[in-house]
Design a protein around this motif. Structure first.
Motif, PDB file in Angstrom:
ATOM      1  N   GLN A   1      22.203  38.884  42.329  1.00  0.00           N
ATOM      2  CA  GLN A   1      22.026  38.690  43.765  1.00  0.00           C
ATOM      3  C   GLN A   1      20.825  39.472  44.284  1.00  0.00           C
ATOM      4  OE1 GLN A   1      23.544  36.560  45.952  1.00  0.00           O
ATOM      5  NE2 GLN A   1      24.356  35.728  44.033  1.00  0.00           N
TER       6      GLN A   1
ATOM      7  N   ARG B   1      17.763  37.565  43.329  1.00  0.00           N
ATOM      8  CA  ARG B   1      17.615  36.357  44.150  1.00  0.00           C
ATOM      9  C   ARG B   1      17.050  36.689  45.524  1.00  0.00           C
ATOM     10  NH1 ARG B   1      20.553  33.712  48.125  1.00  0.00           N
ATOM     11  NH2 ARG B   1      22.196  35.293  48.082  1.00  0.00           N
ATOM     12  N   LEU B   2      17.481  37.822  46.074  1.00  0.00           N
ATOM     13  CA  LEU B   2      17.066  38.205  47.417  1.00  0.00           C
ATOM     14  C   LEU B   2      15.820  39.085  47.421  1.00  0.00           C
ATOM     15  CD1 LEU B   2      20.675  39.045  48.659  1.00  0.00           C
ATOM     16  CD2 LEU B   2      19.345  36.993  49.207  1.00  0.00           C
ATOM     17  N   LYS B   3      15.286  39.315  46.195  1.00  0.00           N
ATOM     18  CA  LYS B   3      14.091  40.161  46.057  1.00  0.00           C
ATOM     19  C   LYS B   3      14.326  41.545  46.664  1.00  0.00           C
ATOM     20  CE  LYS B   3      10.801  36.304  45.853  1.00  0.00           C
ATOM     21  NZ  LYS B   3      11.845  35.299  45.624  1.00  0.00           N
ATOM     22  N   MET B   4      15.487  42.104  46.329  1.00  0.00           N
ATOM     23  CA  MET B   4      15.851  43.440  46.773  1.00  0.00           C
ATOM     24  C   MET B   4      16.120  44.307  45.547  1.00  0.00           C
ATOM     25  SD  MET B   4      18.538  42.371  49.804  1.00  0.00           S
ATOM     26  CE  MET B   4      18.834  44.064  50.334  1.00  0.00           C
TER      27      MET B   4
ATOM     28  N   ASP C   1      29.998  37.320  45.051  1.00  0.00           N
ATOM     29  CA  ASP C   1      28.645  37.314  45.606  1.00  0.00           C
ATOM     30  C   ASP C   1      28.660  37.551  47.110  1.00  0.00           C
ATOM     31  OD1 ASP C   1      27.696  36.841  43.085  1.00  0.00           O
ATOM     32  OD2 ASP C   1      27.395  34.687  43.381  1.00  0.00           O
TER      33      ASP C   1
ATOM     34  N   CYS D   1      26.676  40.551  48.951  1.00  0.00           N
ATOM     35  CA  CYS D   1      25.712  40.310  50.026  1.00  0.00           C
ATOM     36  C   CYS D   1      26.114  41.028  51.314  1.00  0.00           C
ATOM     37  CB  CYS D   1      25.570  38.809  50.284  1.00  0.00           C
ATOM     38  SG  CYS D   1      24.713  37.925  48.948  1.00  0.00           S
TER      39      CYS D   1
ATOM     40  N   GLU E   1      22.246  39.266  59.608  1.00  0.00           N
ATOM     41  CA  GLU E   1      21.686  39.664  58.314  1.00  0.00           C
ATOM     42  C   GLU E   1      22.532  39.107  57.173  1.00  0.00           C
ATOM     43  OE1 GLU E   1      18.794  41.088  56.049  1.00  0.00           O
ATOM     44  OE2 GLU E   1      18.793  41.497  58.204  1.00  0.00           O
TER      45      GLU E   1
ATOM     46  N   LEU F   1      21.495  36.375  54.120  1.00  0.00           N
ATOM     47  CA  LEU F   1      21.670  36.627  52.690  1.00  0.00           C
ATOM     48  C   LEU F   1      22.665  35.660  52.053  1.00  0.00           C
ATOM     49  CD1 LEU F   1      21.840  40.550  52.646  1.00  0.00           C
ATOM     50  CD2 LEU F   1      19.836  39.066  52.418  1.00  0.00           C
ATOM     51  N   TYR F   2      23.678  35.250  52.857  1.00  0.00           N
ATOM     52  CA  TYR F   2      24.738  34.385  52.320  1.00  0.00           C
ATOM     53  C   TYR F   2      25.110  33.390  53.428  1.00  0.00           C
ATOM     54  CZ  TYR F   2      28.700  33.194  49.320  1.00  0.00           C
ATOM     55  OH  TYR F   2      29.584  32.529  48.489  1.00  0.00           O
TER      56      TYR F   2
END
Length: 280
Positions: free
Chosen positions: A175, A178-181, A219, A223, A241, A245-246
């Motif tokens: 995750q 995917r979120l580039k975190m 997930d 998130c 937010e 994210l989800y």
């Protein structure tokens, strides 16, 4: 004394029935209509989130709270009771509520050979034989193990936790990528009322029981906690937010309430082992 024939005819069976209907209509009109409402509410700022069902009725005069058969928290309130008063009532009785929720979680189920065990949104069949290999292992949608039957709940719990130690870090890494975190440090939690947490230092806690649920619910919880890195509260900005994210978080949140109660109720302690009876 002579009787007036008109007096008898004035109170006939038809007239009596009409008078009864009139009285019934007058009585019904005098009674206030029953008004009810129901809503799902969340109280935050304690040791996590408390989700409860708020049921208002103008037939009630006092506040009351209970934990239902599925572990759900229900608050009954007079119709025009302010939400702040309801939350104050919950906080006032928080010690009682926690004790009831913990008792519900400990109640669990009666363990039996062949029972269904939830795992990643599906079910495994518990297959126990005393002379089978001691270590639990998966085979054809069954969890097989041997040894003393009284130790089965504890060893199944240990197996779940070992699975969680592999699955949850992998879901978090996926995750975050995917979120580039950046994936925060992770610890496994044994909490009985919380699925996830995020410390002030940015360390994420995930309940090991999440492996009993499907990957999409895992997930969602991840998130939810990642959103706290940007919004350390549960304000409207936080939920925006979460949605970023989800996107399907509302449906996941409802499912987590429903399916998570059963996962939390599955007992693995010594009390559960005492109730465990092998199937004949």
């Amino acid at each position: 004394m002579d009787r007036d024939p008109d007096a008898d005819s004035a109170i006939t069976p038809v007239n009596r029935a009409w008078m009864r209907r009139l009285k019934a209509r007058l009585f019904t009109r005098a009674r206030p209509a029953i008004r009810r409402s129901a809503a799902t509410c969340t109280l935050t700022g304690l040791d996590g989130e408390l989700t409860y069902q708020l049921r208002r009725s103008n037939a009630r005069r006092t506040l009351a709270m209970q934990v239902g058969e599925a572990g759900e928290v229900v608050v009954q309130a007079p119709y025009h009771t302010a939400l702040s008063e309801v939350e104050g009532f919950i906080l006032k009785h928080l010690h009682w509520l926690r004790a009831r929720l913990e008792a519900f979680a400990r109640r669990g189920v009666v363990w039996s050979n062949g029972m269904s065990l939830p795992f990643q949104g599906d079910y495994l069949s518990l297959n126990w034989r005393e002379d089978a290999p001691f270590a639990p292992h998966l085979e054809a949608k069954g969890l097989h193990l041997g040894g003393a039957w009284s130790e089965v709940p504890t060893r199944v719990r240990d197996w779940y936790q070992a699975q969680a130690a592999e699955i949850l870090p992998a879901r978090l890494a996926m995750q975050a990528a995917r979120l580039k975190m950046a994936a925060p440090p992770l610890r496994l939690s044994t909490a009985r009322t919380r699925w996830g947490s995020l410390s002030a230092q940015g360390r994420m806690g995930l309940n090991w029981r999440l492996v009993l649920l499907s990957a999409d619910l895992i997930d969602y919880v991840i998130c939810h906690e990642l959103a706290h890195l940007r919004q350390p509260n549960h304000s409207p900005a936080f939920w925006r937010e979460v949605e970023a994210l989800y996107p399907d978080y509302r449906a996941a949140r409802l499912r987590l309430r429903r399916e998570g109660a059963a996962a939390m109720a599955l007992g693995f302690d010594s009390e559960a082992a005492g109730r465990a009876v092998p199937k004949p």
